[in-house]
Design an enzyme around this catalytic site. Structure first.
Site, PDB file in Angstrom:
ATOM      1  N   ILE A  82      -0.700   3.376  -0.431  1.00  0.00           N
ATOM      2  CA  ILE A  82      -1.564   3.023  -1.562  1.00  0.00           C
ATOM      3  C   ILE A  82      -2.937   2.622  -1.040  1.00  0.00           C
ATOM      4  O   ILE A  82      -3.070   1.673  -0.261  1.00  0.00           O
ATOM      5  CB  ILE A  82      -0.958   1.876  -2.398  1.00  0.00           C
ATOM      6  CG1 ILE A  82       0.499   2.188  -2.771  1.00  0.00           C
ATOM      7  CG2 ILE A  82      -1.798   1.645  -3.651  1.00  0.00           C
ATOM      8  CD1 ILE A  82       0.717   3.501  -3.460  1.00  0.00           C
ATOM      9  N   LYS A  83      -3.937   3.348  -1.488  1.00  0.00           N
ATOM     10  CA  LYS A  83      -5.308   3.105  -1.039  1.00  0.00           C
ATOM     11  C   LYS A  83      -5.990   2.180  -2.036  1.00  0.00           C
ATOM     12  O   LYS A  83      -6.073   2.486  -3.232  1.00  0.00           O
ATOM     13  CB  LYS A  83      -6.047   4.442  -0.928  1.00  0.00           C
ATOM     14  CG  LYS A  83      -7.280   4.429  -0.053  1.00  0.00           C
ATOM     15  CD  LYS A  83      -7.768   5.862   0.131  1.00  0.00           C
ATOM     16  CE  LYS A  83      -9.012   5.939   0.986  1.00  0.00           C
ATOM     17  NZ  LYS A  83      -9.539   7.312   1.025  1.00  0.00           N
ATOM     18  N   LEU A  84      -6.476   1.046  -1.531  1.00  0.00           N
ATOM     19  CA  LEU A  84      -7.032  -0.015  -2.377  1.00  0.00           C
ATOM     20  C   LEU A  84      -8.443  -0.366  -1.919  1.00  0.00           C
ATOM     21  O   LEU A  84      -8.741  -0.310  -0.722  1.00  0.00           O
ATOM     22  CB  LEU A  84      -6.151  -1.269  -2.280  1.00  0.00           C
ATOM     23  CG  LEU A  84      -4.687  -1.096  -2.709  1.00  0.00           C
ATOM     24  CD1 LEU A  84      -3.837  -2.239  -2.177  1.00  0.00           C
ATOM     25  CD2 LEU A  84      -4.596  -1.021  -4.228  1.00  0.00           C
TER      26      LEU A  84
END
Length: 214
Positions: A82-84
């Protein structure tokens, strides 16, 4: 240092994957929008090609929205990361996912302090942006070196992904200064493999061989 490809174009991924050098893929909303395809369907296709970390970015700006989006993306595969964004809300979401052993990639990192905050929140990866720092006259390579040193001194396991890679020198220097990964556009991959002396050497070998056959 390992190689990731920075694209949402499935054909580019397939082409570079055939070289045998890809460890994974990174995507972002801009890259996905450029392809004009459904995001989830694109991710599923990428997952079928590459067996490695696939960074999929959320578009929400609040932690609650990031968590909701991230959980849906993580359900696709254990390979989804998950890219945040590197914001206070992004750190909250990073902490949430870390507790659930879901990997995260904190992106839009432009300082060592940001990288350290992301690592302490539980990020699996941090993505410092080289080209964008170059654009404003700052030294992206020094940032890679600083982050690598800080993580080493403090025994931090978070891995560094050199991002916003514009040319082969970025790749060489990121490797030299301690980045674990570089995420690279297909165009730059092709620049990495090319060298005029390789081309001329191959031409000479072939010409010499052809002359022997006469």
């Amino acid at each position: 240092m390992r190689f990731l490809i920075d694209t949402a174009n499935v054909e580019e991924i397939r082409e570079i994957h055939e070289w045998g050098v890809l460890a994974g893929v990174t995507t972002n909303p801009s890259l996905v929008a450029k392809e004009g395809r459904d995001f989830v369907e694109t991710l599923k296709e990428i997952l079928d090609i590459v067996d490695g970390p696939i960074s999929a970015e959320v578009i929400s700006t609040d932690a609650k929205g990031m968590i909701e989006e991230g959980e849906k993306l993580a359900a696709l595969s254990k390979n989804i990361v998950i890219k945040l964004p590197m914001t206070a809300e992004g750190l909250k979401a990073t902490k949430y996912f870390a507790k659930r052993k879901i990997r995260t990639n904190v992106t839009l990192v432009f300082s060592a302090n940001q990288a350290l905050l992301a690592a302490r929140a539980g990020a699996s990866f941090v993505s410092p942006f080289l080209g964008r720092l170059d654009d404003i006259g700052q030294d992206g390579m020094q940032l890679i070196e600083d982050i690598a040193e800080i993580f080493s001194v403090h025994g931090i396991d978070t891995e560094i992904i050199a991002a916003s890679v514009r040319h082969p020198v970025h790749v060489t220097e990121a490797a030299r200064r301690g980045s674990h990964f570089a995420t690279i556009p297909a165009k730059v991959f092709k620049q990495l493999i090319a060298h005029p002396l390789t081309d001329s050497g191959l031409e000479k070998f072939l010409a010499d061989w052809a002359s022997m056959q006469k």
